[in-house]
Design a protein around this motif. Structure first.
Motif, PDB file in Angstrom:
ATOM      1  N   ASP A 118      40.924  48.111  44.543  1.00 47.37           N
ATOM      2  CA  ASP A 118      40.560  47.177  45.596  1.00 47.37           C
ATOM      3  C   ASP A 118      40.078  47.996  46.792  1.00 47.37           C
ATOM      4  OD1 ASP A 118      40.662  44.345  46.458  1.00 47.37           O
ATOM      5  OD2 ASP A 118      41.963  45.161  48.021  1.00 47.37           O
ATOM      6  N   ALA A 120      39.377  47.594  50.512  1.00 45.25           N
ATOM      7  CA  ALA A 120      39.528  46.737  51.692  1.00 45.25           C
ATOM      8  C   ALA A 120      40.575  47.381  52.573  1.00 45.25           C
ATOM      9  CB  ALA A 120      39.972  45.333  51.316  1.00 45.25           C
ATOM     10  N   ASP A 122      42.940  45.755  54.510  1.00 51.91           N
ATOM     11  CA  ASP A 122      44.153  45.021  54.908  1.00 51.91           C
ATOM     12  C   ASP A 122      45.478  45.699  54.571  1.00 51.91           C
ATOM     13  OD1 ASP A 122      42.962  44.164  52.463  1.00 51.91           O
ATOM     14  OD2 ASP A 122      44.340  42.508  52.338  1.00 51.91           O
ATOM     15  N   ASP A 130      40.921  42.697  57.046  1.00 49.11           N
ATOM     16  CA  ASP A 130      40.147  43.484  56.087  1.00 49.11           C
ATOM     17  C   ASP A 130      39.131  44.382  56.782  1.00 49.11           C
ATOM     18  OD1 ASP A 130      41.522  41.560  54.668  1.00 49.11           O
ATOM     19  OD2 ASP A 130      40.020  41.437  53.097  1.00 49.11           O
ATOM     20  N   SER A 170      36.798  43.807  48.448  1.00 51.12           N
ATOM     21  CA  SER A 170      37.277  42.433  48.609  1.00 51.12           C
ATOM     22  C   SER A 170      37.262  41.994  50.070  1.00 51.12           C
ATOM     23  CB  SER A 170      38.706  42.319  48.066  1.00 51.12           C
ATOM     24  OG  SER A 170      39.596  43.084  48.846  1.00 51.12           O
ATOM     25  N   LYS A 200      34.118  35.036  48.158  1.00 51.61           N
ATOM     26  CA  LYS A 200      35.560  35.012  48.391  1.00 51.61           C
ATOM     27  C   LYS A 200      35.834  34.055  49.542  1.00 51.61           C
ATOM     28  CE  LYS A 200      39.534  37.844  49.609  1.00 51.61           C
ATOM     29  NZ  LYS A 200      40.085  39.202  49.706  1.00 51.61           N
ATOM     30  N   TYR A 206      46.072  32.485  48.924  1.00 54.73           N
ATOM     31  CA  TYR A 206      46.403  33.917  48.940  1.00 54.73           C
ATOM     32  C   TYR A 206      47.776  34.187  49.572  1.00 54.73           C
ATOM     33  CZ  TYR A 206      41.232  34.262  48.725  1.00 54.73           C
ATOM     34  OH  TYR A 206      39.915  34.107  48.411  1.00 54.73           O
ATOM     35  N   PHE A 209      50.408  36.517  47.895  1.00 62.75           N
ATOM     36  CA  PHE A 209      49.902  37.900  47.775  1.00 62.75           C
ATOM     37  C   PHE A 209      50.115  38.658  49.086  1.00 62.75           C
ATOM     38  CE2 PHE A 209      46.494  40.910  48.637  1.00 62.75           C
ATOM     39  CZ  PHE A 209      46.287  41.586  47.445  1.00 62.75           C
ATOM     40  N   ARG A 210      49.816  37.994  50.190  1.00 59.05           N
ATOM     41  CA  ARG A 210      49.986  38.685  51.473  1.00 59.05           C
ATOM     42  C   ARG A 210      51.455  38.980  51.721  1.00 59.05           C
ATOM     43  NH1 ARG A 210      45.644  35.031  54.928  1.00 59.05           N
ATOM     44  NH2 ARG A 210      43.823  35.586  53.648  1.00 59.05           N
ATOM     45  N   LYS A 222      41.128  34.811  58.636  1.00 56.28           N
ATOM     46  CA  LYS A 222      40.050  35.595  58.044  1.00 56.28           C
ATOM     47  C   LYS A 222      38.746  34.799  57.946  1.00 56.28           C
ATOM     48  CE  LYS A 222      43.134  38.790  55.572  1.00 56.28           C
ATOM     49  NZ  LYS A 222      43.313  39.626  54.363  1.00 56.28           N
ATOM     50  N   GLN A 226      35.718  35.688  55.407  1.00 53.26           N
ATOM     51  CA  GLN A 226      35.818  34.962  54.137  1.00 53.26           C
ATOM     52  C   GLN A 226      35.162  33.584  54.286  1.00 53.26           C
ATOM     53  OE1 GLN A 226      40.023  35.122  53.193  1.00 53.26           O
ATOM     54  NE2 GLN A 226      39.942  37.322  52.814  1.00 53.26           N
ATOM     55  N   LYS A 253      36.371  33.800  43.968  1.00 55.21           N
ATOM     56  CA  LYS A 253      37.811  33.841  44.233  1.00 55.21           C
ATOM     57  C   LYS A 253      38.155  32.846  45.327  1.00 55.21           C
ATOM     58  CE  LYS A 253      41.251  36.991  46.067  1.00 55.21           C
ATOM     59  NZ  LYS A 253      41.490  38.267  46.679  1.00 55.21           N
ATOM     60  N   TYR A 276      38.897  35.246  39.975  1.00 58.63           N
ATOM     61  CA  TYR A 276      40.255  35.706  40.288  1.00 58.63           C
ATOM     62  C   TYR A 276      41.178  34.492  40.409  1.00 58.63           C
ATOM     63  CZ  TYR A 276      43.631  39.032  42.451  1.00 58.63           C
ATOM     64  OH  TYR A 276      44.701  39.845  42.739  1.00 58.63           O
ATOM     65  N   VAL A 278      44.236  33.451  41.671  1.00 57.40           N
ATOM     66  CA  VAL A 278      45.000  34.152  42.703  1.00 57.40           C
ATOM     67  C   VAL A 278      46.476  33.768  42.700  1.00 57.40           C
ATOM     68  CG1 VAL A 278      42.947  34.431  44.130  1.00 57.40           C
ATOM     69  CG2 VAL A 278      44.478  32.471  44.523  1.00 57.40           C
ATOM     70  N   SER A 279      47.205  34.427  43.607  1.00 57.54           N
ATOM     71  CA  SER A 279      48.660  34.303  43.627  1.00 57.54           C
ATOM     72  C   SER A 279      49.132  32.848  43.738  1.00 57.54           C
ATOM     73  CB  SER A 279      49.223  35.143  44.775  1.00 57.54           C
ATOM     74  OG  SER A 279      48.611  34.809  46.003  1.00 57.54           O
ATOM     75  N   TYR A 318      47.458  37.214  37.046  1.00 52.30           N
ATOM     76  CA  TYR A 318      48.811  37.761  36.923  1.00 52.30           C
ATOM     77  C   TYR A 318      49.405  37.441  35.557  1.00 52.30           C
ATOM     78  CZ  TYR A 318      47.869  38.400  41.786  1.00 52.30           C
ATOM     79  OH  TYR A 318      47.258  38.792  42.946  1.00 52.30           O
TER      80      TYR A 318
END
Ligand code: PBG
Length: 328
Positions: A118, A120, A122, A130, A170, A200, A206, A209-210, A222, A226, A253, A276, A278-279, A318
């Motif tokens: 990745d 980026a 962040d 990011d 990303s 994205k 997200y 994930f954060r 963001k 984004q 994503k 993607y 995502v989480s 995941y």
């Protein structure tokens, strides 16, 4: 009834259904996102039940198991120690940093495994953005585009030197794909691919994930980099720009709530399209399954099939390792 046309004939037996099936998931469709940290222990991630933050040793073992099940690639997400974070994220280009060490360990253990990184700021940014943050005269936050792209180039070169196969920006800064391509080529890394997070979205999906990386923005959101969830044409625009700048793979994503975008992006480019899951998408399925409300395995495979059917050639998920096991 006098019905010459009966679509149900094509669904009559498992054998016929197998013959007429248009899209089939295989482990080769998956990219496994893996979290890593500096500790020597493997720690369950509180904000993402079922997902672990690995030590280097644990990471190599996990990636090896996924690879043995037919998953071709992993993508690395580091949790960086607070004291290594800074406004410009210098740690992101440290050749002895966590990510380069992980790349070297993975490539040494499994040379055939595709290692994606990745790109980026962040995880490295003391601001949790990011890009580089500046405060304007009125006190408003601004994310500096061109300064960020320069730092991303240094980060990507660091990953390339360590042996990454694909770098994956990303960040959603403008012009980063062209700049990365030029930087990589200039350093002799013509063979390193770029998988661009082209479309994205600024997504609430997200959140977990954060939490996993403790990388949430300290202030602001963001939305100036984004994309707005209401936009579809803009995704095409971003994709075509990234293609023109030299991306090898483009990405949408999140995936599940954006199947229309995957489909439209699939139609606007000849490049491979990644999506993607995502989480937040993962956890919606996992939490419903844990409550006994849905069959988690069936729902996960159906969600992944839907993403593939929409047009994704590969899926970051995941579930990669578990789903590869289910598909065996
Ligand atoms: C940040 C990054 C994010 C994800 C992947 N890379 C979060 C963000 O943009 O805030 C999200 C992945 C997920 O939710 O599973 N560069």
């Amino acid at each position: 009834m006098n019905l010459p046309i009966r679509p149900r004939r094509n669904r009559r037996t498992p054998a016929i259904r197998a013959l007429v099936r248009e899209n089939v998931l295989t482990p080769a469709d998956f990219i496994l996102p893996v979290f890593l940290h500096e500790d020597a222990t493997d720690t369950p991630i509180a904000s993402m039940p079922g997902v672990t933050r690995w030590s280097l040793e644990g990471l190599v073992k996990e990636a090896g198991e996924a690879h043995a099940l037919g998953v071709p690639a992993v993508v690395l997400f580091p949790k960086i120690e607070e004291n290594l974070k800074s406004a410009r994220g210098e740690e992101s280009a440290n050749d002895d940093g966590l990510v380069p060490r992980a790349i070297r360990a993975l490539k040494a253990a499994y040379p055939a495994l595709c290692v994606i990184t990745d790109v980026a700021l962040d995880p490295y940014s003391s601001d949790g953005h990011d890009g580089v943050v500046e405060r304007d005269a009125r006190g408003e936050l601004r994310i500096l585009n061109d300064e960020t792209v320069e730092i991303l180039c240094r980060q990507a070169l660091c990953h390339a030197r360590a042996g990454a196969d694909i770098v994956s920006p990303s960040d959603m800064m403008d012009g980063r794909i062209g700049a990365l391509r030029t930087a990589l080529d200039g350093a002799g890394f013509q063979d390193i691919s770029i998988m661009s997070y082209s479309a994205k979205y600024a997504s609430a999906f997200y959140g977990p994930f954060r939490g996993a990386l403790e990388s949430a923005p300290k202030e602001g959101d963001k939305k100036t980099y984004q994309m707005d969830p209401g936009n579809a044409r803009e995704a095409i625009r971003e994709t075509l720009i990234d293609e023109a700048e030299g991306a090898d793979i483009v990405m949408v994503k999140p995936a599940g709530p954006y199947l229309d975008i995957i489909s439209r992006v699939r139609d606007c480019t000849q490049l491979p399209v990644a999506a993607y899951q995502v989480s937040g998408e993962y956890l919606m399925i996992e939490s419903a399954a844990a409550a006994g409300w849905v069959d988690g395995r069936a729902v996960a495979l159906e969600a992944l099939t839907g993403i593939k059917r929409a047009g994704a050639d590969m899926i970051l998920t995941y579930y990669a390792k578990r789903a590869a096991g289910w598909l065996r």
